[in-house]
Enzyme design. Structure first.
Site, PDB file in Angstrom:
ATOM      1  N   GLY A 217       0.833  -1.190   0.000  1.00 58.44           N
ATOM      2  CA  GLY A 217       0.000   0.000   0.000  1.00 58.44           C
ATOM      3  C   GLY A 217       0.870   1.243   0.000  1.00 58.44           C
ATOM      4  O   GLY A 217       2.057   1.185   0.351  1.00 58.44           O
TER       5      GLY A 217
ATOM      6  N   GLN B 281       3.396   9.899   0.677  1.00 55.16           N
ATOM      7  CA  GLN B 281       4.651   9.139   0.723  1.00 55.16           C
ATOM      8  C   GLN B 281       5.502   9.351  -0.533  1.00 55.16           C
ATOM      9  O   GLN B 281       6.667   8.963  -0.558  1.00 55.16           O
ATOM     10  CB  GLN B 281       4.376   7.646   0.928  1.00 55.16           C
ATOM     11  CG  GLN B 281       3.778   7.337   2.299  1.00 55.16           C
ATOM     12  CD  GLN B 281       3.572   5.850   2.470  1.00 55.16           C
ATOM     13  OE1 GLN B 281       2.551   5.314   2.073  1.00 55.16           O
ATOM     14  NE2 GLN B 281       4.551   5.167   3.031  1.00 55.16           N
TER      15      GLN B 281
ATOM     16  N   CYS C  92       5.940  -0.145   6.864  1.00 56.76           N
ATOM     17  CA  CYS C  92       5.611   1.039   6.067  1.00 56.76           C
ATOM     18  C   CYS C  92       6.807   1.392   5.194  1.00 56.76           C
ATOM     19  O   CYS C  92       7.942   1.398   5.683  1.00 56.76           O
ATOM     20  CB  CYS C  92       5.280   2.193   7.010  1.00 56.76           C
ATOM     21  SG  CYS C  92       4.848   3.726   6.179  1.00 56.76           S
ATOM     22  N   LEU C  93       6.556   1.714   3.935  1.00 52.62           N
ATOM     23  CA  LEU C  93       7.668   2.052   3.028  1.00 52.62           C
ATOM     24  C   LEU C  93       8.395   3.324   3.460  1.00 52.62           C
ATOM     25  O   LEU C  93       9.537   3.537   3.070  1.00 52.62           O
ATOM     26  CB  LEU C  93       7.166   2.188   1.588  1.00 52.62           C
ATOM     27  CG  LEU C  93       6.665   0.888   0.933  1.00 52.62           C
ATOM     28  CD1 LEU C  93       6.198   1.167  -0.492  1.00 52.62           C
ATOM     29  CD2 LEU C  93       7.734  -0.189   0.941  1.00 52.62           C
TER      30      LEU C  93
ATOM     31  N   HIS D 204      -4.273   1.939   7.970  1.00 50.41           N
ATOM     32  CA  HIS D 204      -2.875   2.398   7.932  1.00 50.41           C
ATOM     33  C   HIS D 204      -2.712   3.527   6.901  1.00 50.41           C
ATOM     34  O   HIS D 204      -2.118   4.571   7.195  1.00 50.41           O
ATOM     35  CB  HIS D 204      -1.959   1.205   7.589  1.00 50.41           C
ATOM     36  CG  HIS D 204      -0.514   1.548   7.430  1.00 50.41           C
ATOM     37  ND1 HIS D 204       0.468   1.111   8.297  1.00 50.41           N
ATOM     38  CD2 HIS D 204       0.140   2.303   6.505  1.00 50.41           C
ATOM     39  CE1 HIS D 204       1.638   1.584   7.901  1.00 50.41           C
ATOM     40  NE2 HIS D 204       1.472   2.305   6.813  1.00 50.41           N
ATOM     41  N   GLU D 205      -3.255   3.308   5.703  1.00 49.66           N
ATOM     42  CA  GLU D 205      -3.080   4.302   4.625  1.00 49.66           C
ATOM     43  C   GLU D 205      -3.898   5.571   4.887  1.00 49.66           C
ATOM     44  O   GLU D 205      -3.430   6.677   4.607  1.00 49.66           O
ATOM     45  CB  GLU D 205      -3.448   3.699   3.265  1.00 49.66           C
ATOM     46  CG  GLU D 205      -2.619   2.484   2.844  1.00 49.66           C
ATOM     47  CD  GLU D 205      -1.115   2.682   2.903  1.00 49.66           C
ATOM     48  OE1 GLU D 205      -0.640   3.839   2.797  1.00 49.66           O
ATOM     49  OE2 GLU D 205      -0.399   1.670   3.081  1.00 49.66           O
TER      50      GLU D 205
ATOM     51  N   HIS E 156      -2.105   7.941   7.028  1.00 48.08           N
ATOM     52  CA  HIS E 156      -1.127   8.781   6.317  1.00 48.08           C
ATOM     53  C   HIS E 156      -1.776  10.069   5.817  1.00 48.08           C
ATOM     54  O   HIS E 156      -1.143  11.127   5.820  1.00 48.08           O
ATOM     55  CB  HIS E 156      -0.543   8.038   5.108  1.00 48.08           C
ATOM     56  CG  HIS E 156       0.579   7.109   5.430  1.00 48.08           C
ATOM     57  ND1 HIS E 156       1.765   7.541   5.993  1.00 48.08           N
ATOM     58  CD2 HIS E 156       0.730   5.769   5.253  1.00 48.08           C
ATOM     59  CE1 HIS E 156       2.580   6.504   6.146  1.00 48.08           C
ATOM     60  NE2 HIS E 156       1.984   5.409   5.709  1.00 48.08           N
TER      61      HIS E 156
END
Ligand code: CO
Length: 175
Positions: free
Chosen positions: A45, A50, A100-101, A142-143, A146
């Site tokens: 994701g 990001q 997480c990236l 989670h997304e 962000h």
């Protein structure tokens, strides 16, 4: 096109993203680039912030299980693209080890709602509703976090958070 990932503690990750108003070519390019970037980094994701874009846009692509060897487990057409998503219902609670990236290499258990119902728009401005009580529910929360300027490590307990900050500093020094 693969874009550069914004890495913690970059201040941009704290920004509250703005609603998308036009479902145009620019949005489509952003979504396509986000998919390329997520794949290049082996993610499941990604939120627009990001890649440094403060728009309420996220993508999720949960790898397929039990597929024949050599076949793509995250085909582009399986990507869930969510524009201006809103959680309209949530209940229960569950714990899951998240990554997480923007915080590469860190995996920590986080508590979230077990079930969520989310309203969102697709890339063409069409409205949809989706419900889940499994991995997708976790990924959506989670997304969406962000988009509100929140990163999963901020949900850790005080002690775990301290441990993380220490570990993160050490890693940055080493790199
Ligand atoms: Co993330």
């Amino acid at each position: 096109m693969v874009r550069e990932i914004v890495v913690y503690p970059d201040k941009r990750l704290k920004q509250v993203s703005k609603p998308v108003e036009s479902f145009d070519e620019e949005l489509h390019t952003l979504l396509d680039d986000m998919y390329d970037t997520m794949r290049a980094k082996n993610g499941v994701g990604l939120a627009a912030i990001q890649v440094g874009v403060d728009k309420r846009v996220l993508i999720i692509n949960i790898p397929l299980e039990d597929i024949p060897e050599g076949e793509d487990e995250q085909p582009r057409e399986n990507t869930l693209e969510m524009i201006n998503p809103v959680i309209v219902e949530k209940d229960g609670s569950t714990k899951f080890q998240e990554g997480c990236l923007s915080v590469p290499g860190i995996y920590e258990e986080v508590e979230r709602a077990k079930h969520v119902k989310v309203e969102y728009f697709d890339r063409h401005g069409e409205k949809h509703v989706i419900e889940d009580d499994d991995f997708l529910a976790i990924a959506m929360q989670h997304e969406i976090d962000h988009l509100e300027g929140r990163v999963f490590i901020e949900k850790l307990s005080f002690i775990k958070r301290k441990k993380f900050e220490k570990e993160w500093k050490k890693r940055k020094k080493a790199s």
